[in-house]
Structure formats: structure tokens, C-alpha cells
Design a protein around this motif. Structure first.
Motif, PDB file in Angstrom:
ATOM      1  N   GLY A  15      38.367  27.216  55.348  1.00 56.76           N
ATOM      2  CA  GLY A  15      38.421  28.441  55.173  1.00 56.76           C
ATOM      3  C   GLY A  15      37.354  29.271  55.111  1.00 56.76           C
ATOM      4  N   PHE A  16      37.363  29.354  53.353  1.00 58.25           N
ATOM      5  CA  PHE A  16      36.269  30.405  53.672  1.00 58.25           C
ATOM      6  C   PHE A  16      34.972  30.583  54.432  1.00 58.25           C
ATOM      7  N   GLY A  17      34.803  29.592  54.950  1.00 52.11           N
ATOM      8  CA  GLY A  17      33.839  29.733  55.592  1.00 52.11           C
ATOM      9  C   GLY A  17      33.360  30.404  56.440  1.00 52.11           C
ATOM     10  N   ALA A  18      34.477  30.871  57.448  1.00 57.34           N
ATOM     11  CA  ALA A  18      35.029  31.224  58.171  1.00 57.34           C
ATOM     12  C   ALA A  18      35.173  33.458  58.177  1.00 57.34           C
ATOM     13  N   LEU A  19      35.163  33.434  56.627  1.00 51.34           N
ATOM     14  CA  LEU A  19      34.943  35.557  56.261  1.00 51.34           C
ATOM     15  C   LEU A  19      33.849  35.141  55.614  1.00 51.34           C
ATOM     16  N   GLY A  20      32.490  34.372  55.745  1.00 51.46           N
ATOM     17  CA  GLY A  20      31.313  34.496  55.434  1.00 51.46           C
ATOM     18  C   GLY A  20      30.985  34.482  53.778  1.00 51.46           C
ATOM     19  N   LEU A  21      32.047  33.193  53.311  1.00 53.00           N
ATOM     20  CA  LEU A  21      31.452  33.195  52.156  1.00 53.00           C
ATOM     21  C   LEU A  21      31.193  31.989  52.178  1.00 53.00           C
ATOM     22  N   ASP A  22      29.931  31.244  51.654  1.00 55.47           N
ATOM     23  CA  ASP A  22      28.888  29.851  51.458  1.00 55.47           C
ATOM     24  C   ASP A  22      30.475  28.856  50.401  1.00 55.47           C
ATOM     25  N   ILE A  23      30.066  27.657  51.283  1.00 52.09           N
ATOM     26  CA  ILE A  23      30.943  26.566  51.057  1.00 52.09           C
ATOM     27  C   ILE A  23      30.499  25.908  50.437  1.00 52.09           C
ATOM     28  N   PHE A  24      30.869  25.000  49.377  1.00 48.98           N
ATOM     29  CA  PHE A  24      29.893  24.213  48.574  1.00 48.98           C
ATOM     30  C   PHE A  24      31.196  22.934  47.817  1.00 48.98           C
ATOM     31  N   PRO A  25      31.676  22.010  49.258  1.00 51.61           N
ATOM     32  CA  PRO A  25      32.885  20.969  48.954  1.00 51.61           C
ATOM     33  C   PRO A  25      32.074  19.709  47.980  1.00 51.61           C
ATOM     34  N   VAL A  26      32.502  19.622  46.632  1.00 52.58           N
ATOM     35  CA  VAL A  26      32.439  18.925  45.518  1.00 52.58           C
ATOM     36  C   VAL A  26      33.793  18.304  45.573  1.00 52.58           C
ATOM     37  N   GLU A  27      33.969  16.774  45.320  1.00 53.85           N
ATOM     38  CA  GLU A  27      34.682  16.097  44.168  1.00 53.85           C
ATOM     39  C   GLU A  27      34.649  15.242  42.927  1.00 53.85           C
ATOM     40  N   GLU A  28      33.800  15.189  42.352  1.00 50.72           N
ATOM     41  CA  GLU A  28      32.969  14.613  40.923  1.00 50.72           C
ATOM     42  C   GLU A  28      32.632  15.363  40.344  1.00 50.72           C
ATOM     43  N   LYS A  29      33.640  15.199  39.269  1.00 49.78           N
ATOM     44  CA  LYS A  29      32.817  15.765  38.287  1.00 49.78           C
ATOM     45  C   LYS A  29      31.296  16.222  38.099  1.00 49.78           C
ATOM     46  N   MET A  30      30.511  15.182  37.632  1.00 44.25           N
ATOM     47  CA  MET A  30      29.197  16.033  37.784  1.00 44.25           C
ATOM     48  C   MET A  30      28.211  16.449  38.967  1.00 44.25           C
ATOM     49  N   GLU A  31      28.921  16.015  39.752  1.00 41.96           N
ATOM     50  CA  GLU A  31      28.244  16.667  40.772  1.00 41.96           C
ATOM     51  C   GLU A  31      28.977  18.042  40.956  1.00 41.96           C
ATOM     52  N   ALA A  32      30.201  18.063  40.320  1.00 42.47           N
ATOM     53  CA  ALA A  32      30.478  19.680  40.524  1.00 42.47           C
ATOM     54  C   ALA A  32      29.456  20.228  39.461  1.00 42.47           C
ATOM     55  N   ILE A  33      29.465  19.698  38.339  1.00 38.41           N
ATOM     56  CA  ILE A  33      28.625  20.647  37.262  1.00 38.41           C
ATOM     57  C   ILE A  33      27.221  21.185  36.997  1.00 38.41           C
ATOM     58  N   HIS A  34      26.318  19.744  38.059  1.00 39.32           N
ATOM     59  CA  HIS A  34      24.796  20.280  39.090  1.00 39.32           C
ATOM     60  C   HIS A  34      25.487  21.204  39.720  1.00 39.32           C
ATOM     61  N   GLN A  35      25.928  21.523  40.906  1.00 37.83           N
ATOM     62  CA  GLN A  35      26.871  22.734  41.563  1.00 37.83           C
ATOM     63  C   GLN A  35      27.338  23.461  41.011  1.00 37.83           C
ATOM     64  N   ILE A  36      27.633  23.627  39.604  1.00 39.66           N
ATOM     65  CA  ILE A  36      27.546  24.737  38.854  1.00 39.66           C
ATOM     66  C   ILE A  36      26.950  24.971  38.357  1.00 39.66           C
TER      67      ILE A  36
END
Length: 106
Positions: A15-36
Motif C-alpha cells: 500500500g505504501f507504493g500508492a503513496l509514492g514510496l518505493d517498496i521492496f518486498p523481501v522474505e528471506e534474511k539474506m535477501e533483506a541484508i543485501h537489500q538494506i
């Protein structure tokens, strides 16, 4: 221009995408670390992260605590509020002003 981004599970952040924010959905810990790590190096002033994901990434988030930007702010997800976001804000204010802002209210 600095931007804001939201990272966490898709159901909590889409829903934050509709407010103009970029969104990055992640589920896995290592994927999240890489994204951060990628987001910290990017043009983001604020990184909102769901509390449940932040819980998994405590050590990684701690590395960026002293940076002016980006600010990493925890938000509740659809699976509930753990209180970690409120506690983080309280701790930051207490550190900044040297006093418990909620003293007497607990």
C-alpha cells in the motif's frame, strides 16, 4: 532529491507504493541484508522496515544507527505491532535529550 523506501513482507508494504514510496518486498534474511546494504548506499533519506523483518536484522541495522541518513524506522506490519518501533523512537529521543520522555506515563 532524497526519497523514502519501505522494506518488508509484501502484504505489509504494498500500500505504501500508492503513496509514492518505493517498496521492496523481501522474505528471506539474506535477501533483506543485501537489500538494506543496497538501499543505504542509495539516495534514500528514510528506510521504513517492518518490525518483524527488523527483528531478523538487528545486527545489520545496528551498523547504520549512527548515520544521519538514511534513518531506519521500524513500522508495524500486517501481522501485528511488536512495540519495537515505539521503543526505538523512545530510545533515540532519550539518547538525544538525556531523559526518558515517557517517565511517569508507564
Amino acid at each position: 532529491m532524497h526519497k523514502a523506501v519501505v522494506i518488508g513482507d509484501y502484504d505489509s508494504i504494498y500500500g505504501f507504493g500508492a503513496l509514492g514510496l518505493d517498496i521492496f518486498p523481501v522474505e528471506e534474511k539474506m535477501e533483506a541484508i543485501h537489500q538494506i546494504r543496497r538501499l543505504v548506499k542509495g539516495d534514500y533519506a528514510i528506510i521504513y522496515i517492518t518490525e518483524s523483518l527488523a527483528e531478523k536484522l538487528k545486527e545489520e541495522i545496528e551498523k547504520y544507527k549512527e548515520l544521519i541518513t538514511p534513518a531506519i524506522i521500524m513500522i508495524p506490519g500486517v501481522w501485528g505491532n511488536t512495540g519495537a518501533g515505539i521503543q526505538g523512537v523512545k530510545d533515540s529521543v532519550e539518547q538525544a535529550i538525556g531523559s526518558d520522555i515517557l517517565f511517569g506515563n508507564e
